[in-house]
Design an enzyme around this catalytic site. Structure first.
Site, PDB file in Angstrom:
ATOM      1  N   HIS A   1     -12.941  14.625  -0.978  1.00  0.00           N
ATOM      2  CA  HIS A   1     -11.990  15.774  -0.542  1.00  0.00           C
ATOM      3  C   HIS A   1     -10.978  15.357   0.499  1.00  0.00           C
ATOM      4  CE1 HIS A   1     -13.783  18.674  -3.383  1.00  0.00           C
ATOM      5  NE2 HIS A   1     -14.790  18.217  -3.055  1.00  0.00           N
TER       6      HIS A   1
ATOM      7  N   SER B   1     -15.357  22.330 -11.755  1.00  0.00           N
ATOM      8  CA  SER B   1     -14.665  21.606 -13.048  1.00  0.00           C
ATOM      9  C   SER B   1     -14.823  22.472 -14.240  1.00  0.00           C
ATOM     10  CB  SER B   1     -15.006  20.151 -13.327  1.00  0.00           C
ATOM     11  OG  SER B   1     -16.285  20.164 -13.817  1.00  0.00           O
TER      12      SER B   1
ATOM     13  N   GLU C   1      -8.534  16.904   1.301  1.00  0.00           N
ATOM     14  CA  GLU C   1      -8.077  17.902   1.747  1.00  0.00           C
ATOM     15  C   GLU C   1      -8.714  18.828   2.415  1.00  0.00           C
ATOM     16  OE1 GLU C   1      -9.412  17.281  -1.243  1.00  0.00           O
ATOM     17  OE2 GLU C   1     -10.237  18.998  -2.129  1.00  0.00           O
TER      18      GLU C   1
ATOM     19  N   CYS D   1     -12.262  15.330  -6.838  1.00  0.00           N
ATOM     20  CA  CYS D   1     -13.534  15.817  -7.383  1.00  0.00           C
ATOM     21  C   CYS D   1     -13.383  16.515  -8.637  1.00  0.00           C
ATOM     22  CB  CYS D   1     -14.017  17.097  -6.136  1.00  0.00           C
ATOM     23  SG  CYS D   1     -15.734  17.181  -6.433  1.00  0.00           S
TER      24      CYS D   1
END
Lengths: 280, 310
Positions: free
Chosen positions: A253, A69, A255, A100
């Site tokens: 996550h 981040s 993904e 996240c």
């Protein structure tokens, strides 16, 4: 592509400044196929990687992926993307999902940030705790019960195998305030996002609600943390998925799994949001 | 990124106690680092500069490769105290290097809690034949390679991330390019092969057949692949990205240059906008002195680090 269906084209962007953006694009494609199979409306999905303001402006909805981040935030600032992102999420209030690192960036307040803090986009009235579980060796997988995935047909809800990597959690739900979260600013080592009021026209169609808890991770903290205060918190479970109107955040996550259910659900939310916005 | 890494790609690693691969968690962190820059740092102050520049992780080591090269001697794992200071200073992941085959250095690094271990040819190898068995560790590993066979041997041992080696500490990008192009060309060749042909190739390049077959099917390595070894400018970094790697390591290139902070930021921007020549031009401007380079073509084979690893 026939002109009859053109008005139903929906462009979904995945912020591609850094991180696992391609994984989201892959699962969006899988999710779109599933939706196509059960949809009667003629609709064309466009999924694109977003690195510039012009690309962002072409989007009806946005995913902010996992990554680091701090890196995403710094690259966004230096690429002139921070204000366009705040405009997209908070002023235009277009559907946005952060996973996240994306959840951290969408929070109105975050702690355990790097020295000197980090810039946030905001949009979710929550405070997140970065790297809540610790370093990489504390990363883990867990089965989650996510009631929002329950289909109308009533089939038994299968748990979602979620992957947590140096993951944040939502440690506090905040009251929505006009202006920045000034109370949060006073909390030690906590940064807050700058306030950007919602556009007047947009506000007529979207009623900003409070934050809903969409998922928790029960018992985990109790199992791994020694100290008593943390144990008490753990009774209720750690909050790992939240939604505020059309801004959605997960600390894990989806993904990184082959399971497209959350992507399917989210695209359905996007369709609703886009249709509401178009209707007078 | 030229070719996608499927969300469910694994290397078929052993199951953990609960009967599940924890390899997903190990490769997961590597996926989070994609599109980013990992920077070598030798102290907490440099780590902060790297973090402020937008590094996705730092590699903590006592001497950058350029200094190891200049000073000679045996290069070993860094002092845990120094690694812990860096871990306490930054919030981004911290990696650290262990010598090839030195599994006790790896145990120590895991005990400290580093986020990734680099079993690295930049340090002096500790074993003439073996690499570390990496699957049993909870901490994930990154390893170097010069070609497909080497990459697949490392993945088979449990590496959750690969970096093409290049030639560390030179500032000369030619070897990084050579290794990236070699891996890509070998994968392209494998993609056009039948199963019997792949079995022969597996023998030739000394790679496990199953991993080779998966790689051929995917058209790329089955784990995240960064470039390393000689990247010194934003253009170098973008070159490696356009050649198809997932991100870059920059070792000596940053803190051996004139204005480390500015160069570090420029390389970070270059990796995000690697296909945008206008951005690359803007960030390449006025960066000051690049690191003094060592021309690899005039080096003796014995001075090259890339040949270490088996």
């Amino acid at each position: 592509m026939g002109s009859a269906g053109r008005h139903m084209d929906i462009t979904v962007g995945v912020l591609a400044l850094q991180g696992a953006f391609n994984e989201h694009v892959q699962l969006l494609r899988v999710a779109a196929k599933i939706l196509e199979a059960k949809d009667i409306v003629n609709r064309t999905w466009v999924f694109r990687e977003i690195r510039t303001e012009a690309e962002l402006n072409s989007c009806d909805a946005l995913i902010i992926p996992g990554g680091e981040s701090t890196a995403i935030s710094l690259v966004a600032q230096r690429s002139g993307m921070m204000e366009p992102l705040r405009d997209f999420v908070k002023v235009q209030r277009k559907p946005t999902w952060g996973t996240c690192a994306g959840l951290i960036l969408l929070a109105e307040a975050a702690n355990q940030t790097k020295k000197g803090g980090q810039e946030l986009i905001g949009g979710l009235d929550v405070r997140v705790n970065r790297n809540h579980f610790g370093r990489q060796i504390e990363s883990f997988q867990a089965d989650l019960e996510l009631p929002f995935l329950q289909q109308a047909d009533g089939d038994e809800l299968k748990p979602f195998r979620a992957i947590f990597i140096r993951a944040p959690i939502v440690e506090k739900l905040l009251k929505h305030v006009v202006g920045p979260q000034t109370d949060e600013e006073k909390v030690d080592a906590t940064v807050v996002a700058p306030s950007r009021p919602i556009d007047h026209q947009v506000a007529k169609k979207i009623h900003l609600k409070g934050v809903e808890i969409m998922g928790t991770l029960p018992g985990r903290a109790a199992a791994i943390k020694e100290d008593e205060t943390k144990k008490l918190d753990a009774e209720a479970g750690d909050i790992i998925a939240v939604r505020q109107t059309n801004v959605f955040g997960t600390s894990f996550h989806p993904e990184l799994t082959g399971d497209p259910r959350i992507h399917v659900w989210w695209l359905e939310q996007v369709v609703e949001a886009v249709e509401e916005r178009k209707n007078p | 990124m030229a070719t996608e890494l499927p969300t469910r790609a694994t290397n078929g690693g052993p199951k953990n106690a609960t009967g599940e691969e924890n390899f997903t968690v190990k490769t997961g962190l590597a996926r989070m680092l994609k599109g980013g820059v990992i920077m070598d740092v030798v102290n907490a102050e440099q780590a902060r500069i790297a973090e402020e520049a937008g590094a996705v992780a730092v590699m903590a080591l006592e001497r950058v490769p350029a200094d190891i090269r200049a000073q000679g001697g045996v290069a070993r794992m860094s002092d845990p105290k120094m690694i812990k200071e860096i871990m306490a200073t930054v919030t981004i992941p911290v990696m650290a290097k262990a010598r090839i085959g030195h599994f006790v250095e790896c145990q120590i690094l895991e005990a400290i809690g580093v986020d990734y271990i680099d079993e690295s040819e930049v340090l002096t190898p500790a074993d003439h034949a073996h690499h570390v068995e990496k699957h049993p560790f909870s901490v994930p590993f990154v390893c170097g390679c010069r070609n497909l066979g080497e990459a697949l041997r490392r993945i088979s041992e449990g590496a959750a991330m690969i970096r093409t080696k290049g030639e560390a500490g030179t500032g000369d990008v030619i070897e990084a390019v050579r290794h990236m192009r070699t891996v890509s060309a070998e994968i392209a060749r494998a993609q056009n092969m039948s199963d019997p042909e792949l079995r022969i190739l597996a023998k030739e390049i000394q790679a496990p057949y199953d991993l080779l077959k998966e790689t051929a099917k995917l058209g790329r390595l089955p784990v995240v692949n960064f470039a390393a070894g000689g990247i010194a400018t934003p253009a170098d970094a973008a070159l490696m990205m356009q050649l198809g790697c997932d991100g870059v390591f920059v070792g000596s290139g940053i803190f051996k240059s004139g204005d480390a902070s500015k160069r570090a930021k420029a390389i970070v921007q270059a990796v995000t906008h690697y296909n945008d020549a206008k951005v690359l031009a803007a960030v390449s401007e006025d960066l000051g002195e690049a690191m003094v380079g060592l021309n690899v073509s005039t080096m003796d084979a014995k001075d090259k680090m890339q040949g270490r690893g088996w």
